[in-house]
Structures are given as C-alpha cells and as structure tokens.
Design a protein around this motif. Structure first.
Motif, PDB file in Angstrom:
ATOM      1  N   ASP A 320    -114.194 -37.942  21.163  1.00 37.82           N
ATOM      2  CA  ASP A 320    -113.410 -37.431  20.036  1.00 37.82           C
ATOM      3  C   ASP A 320    -111.921 -37.722  20.157  1.00 37.82           C
ATOM      4  OD1 ASP A 320    -112.809 -35.767  22.138  1.00 37.82           O
ATOM      5  OD2 ASP A 320    -113.689 -33.961  21.243  1.00 37.82           O
ATOM      6  N   GLY A 321    -111.533 -38.504  21.172  1.00 35.98           N
ATOM      7  CA  GLY A 321    -110.116 -38.810  21.358  1.00 35.98           C
ATOM      8  C   GLY A 321    -109.335 -37.718  22.036  1.00 35.98           C
ATOM      9  N   VAL A 322    -109.989 -36.627  22.426  1.00 35.51           N
ATOM     10  CA  VAL A 322    -109.286 -35.494  23.021  1.00 35.51           C
ATOM     11  C   VAL A 322    -109.297 -35.578  24.542  1.00 35.51           C
ATOM     12  CG1 VAL A 322    -109.234 -32.978  23.249  1.00 35.51           C
ATOM     13  CG2 VAL A 322    -109.807 -34.025  21.039  1.00 35.51           C
ATOM     14  N   ARG A 323    -110.468 -35.739  25.120  1.00 33.04           N
ATOM     15  CA  ARG A 323    -110.590 -35.617  26.576  1.00 33.04           C
ATOM     16  C   ARG A 323    -110.421 -36.950  27.309  1.00 33.04           C
ATOM     17  NH1 ARG A 323    -115.758 -32.013  25.303  1.00 33.04           N
ATOM     18  NH2 ARG A 323    -115.549 -33.355  23.468  1.00 33.04           N
ATOM     19  N   TYR A 324    -111.164 -37.961  26.881  1.00 31.15           N
ATOM     20  CA  TYR A 324    -111.024 -39.274  27.503  1.00 31.15           C
ATOM     21  C   TYR A 324    -111.543 -40.307  26.525  1.00 31.15           C
ATOM     22  CZ  TYR A 324    -116.018 -38.691  28.484  1.00 31.15           C
ATOM     23  OH  TYR A 324    -117.362 -38.467  28.371  1.00 31.15           O
ATOM     24  N   GLY A 325    -111.289 -41.577  26.815  1.00 31.02           N
ATOM     25  CA  GLY A 325    -111.693 -42.628  25.897  1.00 31.02           C
ATOM     26  C   GLY A 325    -110.608 -42.941  24.890  1.00 31.02           C
ATOM     27  N   GLU A 329    -103.747 -43.753  17.209  1.00 30.13           N
ATOM     28  CA  GLU A 329    -102.323 -43.404  17.157  1.00 30.13           C
ATOM     29  C   GLU A 329    -101.894 -43.113  15.720  1.00 30.13           C
ATOM     30  OE1 GLU A 329    -100.254 -46.617  18.934  1.00 30.13           O
ATOM     31  OE2 GLU A 329    -100.994 -46.189  20.972  1.00 30.13           O
ATOM     32  N   GLY A 330    -100.727 -42.488  15.616  1.00 34.63           N
ATOM     33  CA  GLY A 330    -100.118 -42.247  14.318  1.00 34.63           C
ATOM     34  C   GLY A 330    -100.835 -41.211  13.482  1.00 34.63           C
ATOM     35  N   CYS A 331    -101.396 -40.185  14.130  1.00 35.06           N
ATOM     36  CA  CYS A 331    -102.151 -39.160  13.407  1.00 35.06           C
ATOM     37  C   CYS A 331    -101.285 -37.912  13.204  1.00 35.06           C
ATOM     38  CB  CYS A 331    -103.417 -38.795  14.167  1.00 35.06           C
ATOM     39  SG  CYS A 331    -104.503 -40.206  14.465  1.00 35.06           S
ATOM     40  N   SER A 332    -101.412 -37.279  12.060  1.00 34.04           N
ATOM     41  CA  SER A 332    -100.571 -36.128  11.731  1.00 34.04           C
ATOM     42  C   SER A 332    -101.229 -34.794  12.045  1.00 34.04           C
ATOM     43  CB  SER A 332    -100.194 -36.177  10.246  1.00 34.04           C
ATOM     44  OG  SER A 332    -101.366 -36.170   9.443  1.00 34.04           O
ATOM     45  N   SER A 333    -102.517 -34.812  12.379  1.00 32.41           N
ATOM     46  CA  SER A 333    -103.219 -33.563  12.690  1.00 32.41           C
ATOM     47  C   SER A 333    -104.365 -33.847  13.660  1.00 32.41           C
ATOM     48  CB  SER A 333    -103.780 -32.932  11.417  1.00 32.41           C
ATOM     49  OG  SER A 333    -104.847 -33.721  10.907  1.00 32.41           O
ATOM     50  N   PRO A 334    -104.844 -32.817  14.382  1.00 23.74           N
ATOM     51  CA  PRO A 334    -105.984 -33.012  15.290  1.00 23.74           C
ATOM     52  C   PRO A 334    -107.220 -33.548  14.572  1.00 23.74           C
ATOM     53  CG  PRO A 334    -104.905 -30.927  15.748  1.00 23.74           C
ATOM     54  CD  PRO A 334    -104.280 -31.449  14.505  1.00 23.74           C
ATOM     55  N   ARG A 339    -111.062 -38.006  13.540  1.00 23.51           N
ATOM     56  CA  ARG A 339    -111.716 -38.890  12.571  1.00 23.51           C
ATOM     57  C   ARG A 339    -111.337 -40.352  12.795  1.00 23.51           C
ATOM     58  NH1 ARG A 339    -110.076 -41.250   8.155  1.00 23.51           N
ATOM     59  NH2 ARG A 339    -108.099 -40.102   8.110  1.00 23.51           N
ATOM     60  N   LYS A 340    -110.039 -40.622  12.982  1.00 25.06           N
ATOM     61  CA  LYS A 340    -109.603 -42.001  13.176  1.00 25.06           C
ATOM     62  C   LYS A 340    -110.056 -42.567  14.513  1.00 25.06           C
ATOM     63  CE  LYS A 340    -105.745 -43.715  11.901  1.00 25.06           C
ATOM     64  NZ  LYS A 340    -104.308 -44.024  11.759  1.00 25.06           N
ATOM     65  N   SER A 341    -110.075 -41.737  15.552  1.00 22.75           N
ATOM     66  CA  SER A 341    -110.517 -42.200  16.868  1.00 22.75           C
ATOM     67  C   SER A 341    -111.976 -42.642  16.812  1.00 22.75           C
ATOM     68  CB  SER A 341    -110.342 -41.095  17.913  1.00 22.75           C
ATOM     69  OG  SER A 341    -108.977 -40.798  18.112  1.00 22.75           O
ATOM     70  N   ARG A 342    -112.817 -41.864  16.164  1.00 24.03           N
ATOM     71  CA  ARG A 342    -114.236 -42.215  16.073  1.00 24.03           C
ATOM     72  C   ARG A 342    -114.458 -43.387  15.114  1.00 24.03           C
ATOM     73  NH1 ARG A 342    -117.812 -38.734  18.223  1.00 24.03           N
ATOM     74  NH2 ARG A 342    -119.385 -38.905  16.579  1.00 24.03           N
ATOM     75  N   THR A 343    -113.673 -43.438  14.048  1.00 27.21           N
ATOM     76  CA  THR A 343    -113.802 -44.542  13.096  1.00 27.21           C
ATOM     77  C   THR A 343    -113.404 -45.867  13.728  1.00 27.21           C
ATOM     78  OG1 THR A 343    -113.357 -43.078  11.223  1.00 27.21           O
ATOM     79  CG2 THR A 343    -113.028 -45.427  10.859  1.00 27.21           C
ATOM     80  N   GLU A 344    -112.312 -45.857  14.473  1.00 25.83           N
ATOM     81  CA  GLU A 344    -111.815 -47.095  15.083  1.00 25.83           C
ATOM     82  C   GLU A 344    -112.485 -47.406  16.410  1.00 25.83           C
ATOM     83  OE1 GLU A 344    -107.580 -46.777  15.394  1.00 25.83           O
ATOM     84  OE2 GLU A 344    -107.338 -46.136  13.298  1.00 25.83           O
ATOM     85  N   GLY A 345    -112.985 -46.373  17.100  1.00 29.80           N
ATOM     86  CA  GLY A 345    -113.528 -46.570  18.443  1.00 29.80           C
ATOM     87  C   GLY A 345    -114.968 -47.031  18.489  1.00 29.80           C
TER      88      GLY A 345
END
Length: 476
Positions: A320-325, A329-334, A339-345
């Motif tokens: 989820d971009g929180v703990r590891y992995g 970048e450039g996100c305005s909220s958790p 959402r962007k981390s999972r979409t791009e990752g």
C-alpha cells in the motif's frame, strides 16, 4: 563443458576432486552471462556466489559426510527470499526490496553448501503463463527464442535448460514449475502441499503456492527436493506426518490412470501423440493402463481462478506504499498515496486478478463464487482420492500446446483455460512432475505430466525415474 553436466554427475566430480566448486561456478556463470541477452533468464546475480564456492571447496577438501549438493550452482526464482539479495517478484512494487531474511528452502540449500548463483526472471508476482508480465521483460525459450520459456517460473527453467544454472528453485501455484519445464525440455517437480516450507516465499495464493524444483532430469530434481523437504515450524501448513516412503524400482505392475477429459480436442496433435507414445512405453515396460474419468475437471480452471484471485487480493493488500515497497510521489493525502502506489506499482495482470479476487469476496458475491469454488475443490479432492484407490499415478499432458509464441495475442479466456492440465492437481494439493517425452513437429519439447497420490511424493518420483531410464527423453 561443466555447465552441460547434470547435478548428479557434477556432485561425483566434485567429490573425486576432478573439478572444483570455483571452476564449476565460473563455467556456469560465464554461460549465464553469455545467454542473458538472448534469454533474459536472470534478474540479478549473487555477488557472494564466489565466496560460497570457495567455502564449498574447503568443505569438500576436508572430506567426510559432505552434503551431495555442496558446490552445485542453484538459481532461485525471484519470489523466494534470499537475505541481502534483491527480491523483486518482477514487479515495480518490489523493484528495490532487499529481504532481511532467507526463505527456509534457501537456508537449507546454503547449509548444504549449494551456491546461489542468482535470482531468476518470472511473471509479476507469479501471475502469468509466459514469463512476460513482469517489468524486466519476457523470458525466451533456449530451444527457440521466438517462443516463451513458459511461466511463471520461466527464468528458472530457461536457466537450467541453457546451462545457466545446474538446478533451480521455482514456485508452482497452478502449474508454474511444470509448464515451463515442459516448454524448455527439462524436469520440473511440484511437491505435495505441505512438503516444502513456504516460509520466505512471497505469497500469491497461500492455499496453492508451493516451492518446486527444476533440473536436467528426475534424479537431479529429487536431489534438490530432498534437501528442502524438511519440517519447518515457521510454516503451519508444513506437514510431514503422513508422507509415504514407498517407491517403485520398475514400471512393472505400476497402475497408470488416463483421464479422458485431458486428451480432448483442446490438446494439439503433437502433444497428444507424444504423451500417448509415453504411455505406450510405460505399458511395454509392464505398467497397467486404466482409462479413468474426473467429471469435475470441466470446472477446475474456473474454481482455480476464483480461489487463487481471492487469495491474491488478500495477500497483496499489504502493498500500500506505507510500510515497504513502491510509494507514489506527489500525493496530497494518504488515500491518494495508497491508490496511486497500487495503480503505478502493479502491472495489468496483477491488477486484473486483484479486482477479480476482491469481487468474488465481496458481500453478496462470496456465496455465489468463492464458497461454491471451495465446495467444488472438496469434490475434486474426493474424485482424486477415489481414483488413487486403483491407480498409482495419473498421466496427462502438461500443457495443450508445445509452446507459446512470444508476442502472439490471445484472448484471456484462452490463456486461462489452457491451464486445464495442471490446475486440478494444484487444487487437490497433489504432487505432480513434468518429464520430457518428445518433441513437436517444429522441434519444441513436449512434457509428460505424472500426478501422484497426496503425500506420495517419493512414490511419484520413483515412477518418473523408472519411465525416464526405460527410454524417456533423458538428459545427463
């Protein structure tokens, strides 16, 4: 050349001091580097391999009871953790992840003196059939580089087939060791569920995932499996209480079941001819052939994709971009970051299965899909149990075709349905092995699948070995 020899032969040479572990590693590593541009079998190489080879030579020089794989180069699929060595699952999500611990299977290999040469390429998070869904590009078949090496353990199979590794670990969820072994003309073994600890294997579908072995022949595969087939309290599904030690010394009297459902129109003529030829060879050696039926096979692929996708949805929620992995970048909220981390990752195939899994687990749908698939799985297990009352092994193709052409577009439904030969034993937790049994008209290898009774791993491998030495396609 040393890289061409089987693990069994190399173990003898090492013990008799006719070659050194350093020389062997040098031969295999040079071959791996030479083939990397054409096969793309590796994601990374192990910088500590040379030190491990030197240590193996010291152990061999001391003599005594040295483990059989001491000094043998082994490749590891990149979803199996190796401490201090980048482990990516061929995903942007874990592109820079370096695990702080090793998988149990890797620990056992290192304790036995095996040399981890590197991490092999694969489908992203082991989701795919052609080792082409990952971020590092497709793995090509050493026999014909216009074709895929298979998936998801394509890098491991291609490395062994090409001499870029002597042995390799892979993972098998629905056929991911057996299918690439078949495509590349080597042997691949998927053990009973619970035989090998999954500790350190990055999860795809926890009730299906298994660590399997790939080698040039059955004897090599069994040497590797025997090292990692150890009880491990860190994996609660690891179970050795019921495993049988029974084995066969010839094919005479071995009862072989032939399921009519796996020899239908979906299987190509080349594959059908090769597998039926293997059955005739076994019969000529004294095996007793039975026609059998598994009525539930028609729904096996559907149940597999419901169950595996549901478990993938749950297992991959941790990224989820929180703990590891990977973290966007450039996100305005958790919430935007997640959402962007999972979409791009994640890649397209992984996203597809997460979405399917989330849907079949959702309120109002779980009864219609997931629970029905689980009930079907129980029925399939009962059908296999009944068959093994009168059979010692079940024979089938590994895959309906001899290979998958790279870049050739196919409907997703056709890609998924082609898993029909391997997913039934996966759902039932049964051991299964792929053995070369012939070639197609275009020269591509064809694999024979043997499925054994639950916990009858040694029995199954002994049948496979008897077939191999009786005249099957044998390497080394």
């Amino acid at each position: 050349m040393l890289y061409e020899r089987s693990a069994f032969e190399l173990a003898e040479l090492l013990r008799n001091r006719k070659c050194s572990a350093v020389e062997l590693l040098d031969s295999v590593k040079k071959r791996a580097v030479e083939l990397q541009p054409s096969l793309n079998a590796y994601i990374s190489f192990n910088d500590n391999a040379a030190k491990a080879a030197e240590e193996a030579d010291r152990r061999l020089a001391q003599g005594g009871d040295v483990p059989v794989l001491c000094g043998i180069p082994v490749a590891v699929k990149d979803n199996i953790s190796v401490k201090g060595l980048r482990t990516t699952c061929a995903s942007k999500m874990l592109e820079n992840y370096v695990p702080p611990y090793s998988a149990s299977a890797v620990e056992l290999l290192e304790a036995a003196g095996a040399v981890i040469i590197g991490k092999t390429n694969m489908d992203e998070f082991a989701m795919g059939s052609a080792s082409d869904t990952g971020i590092f590009g497709a793995v090509k078949n050493p026999v014909n580089t216009s074709y895929s090496a298979g998936g998801s353990s394509g890098g491991s199979a291609a490395a062994v087939a090409g001499g870029a590794a002597t042995l390799a670990l892979g993972s098998d969820t629905g056929g991911s060791v057996r299918q690439p072994a078949s495509f590349c003309g080597v042997a691949g073994f998927c053990p009973s569920y619970g035989a090998v600890s999954r500790y350190g294997l990055i999860a795809f579908a926890s009730s299906l995932d298994r660590i399997g072995t790939i080698g040039k022949n059955i004897r090599d595969v069994q040497l590797l499996h025997n090292i990692i087939n150890v009880t491990d309290p860190r994996d609660v599904t690891n179970n050795h209480n019921f495993f049988s030690e029974h084995s066969f010394h010839s094919l005479k009297g071995v009862r072989i079941g032939i399921p009519e459902e796996l020899f239908g129109d979906m299987v190509s003529d080349d594959v059908k001819t090769a597998v039926i030829g293997a059955v005739k060879l076994m019969e000529s050696e004294g095996a007793v052939i039975h026609d059998i039926s598994l009525p539930s096979l028609s729904s096996a692929v559907k149940a597999y994709y419901v169950i595996s996708s549901a478990e993938a949805s749950s297992n991959l929620a941790r990224y989820d971009g929180v703990r590891y992995g990977f973290r966007a970048e450039g996100c305005s909220s958790p919430m935007e970051m997640i959402r962007k981390s999972r979409t791009e990752g994640f890649g397209d195939e992984v996203k597809r299965r997460i979405l399917l899994g989330t849907f079949v687990l959702s309120e109002g749908c779980s009864d219609s899909y997931y629970k029905r698939a689980a009930l079907f799985r129980q029925r399939l297990c009962r059908e296999f149990d009944e068959i093994f009352r009168s059979c010692d092994a079940v024979v089938s193709p590994v895959y309906p075709e001899a290979g998958i052409k790279l870049g050739k577009g196919k409907r997703l439904a056709d890609i998924y349905s082609a898993d029909i030969c391997t997913v039934p034993s996966s759902l039932a937790g049964l051991p299964a092995v792929s053995i070369p049994c012939g070639t197609a008209s275009d020269g591509l290898p064809i694999g024979l699948q043997l499925i054994g009774r639950r916990y009858g791993d040694n029995e199954l491998l002994s049948i496979a070995y008897c077939y191999e030495v009786a005249g099957g396609v044998y390497h080394g």
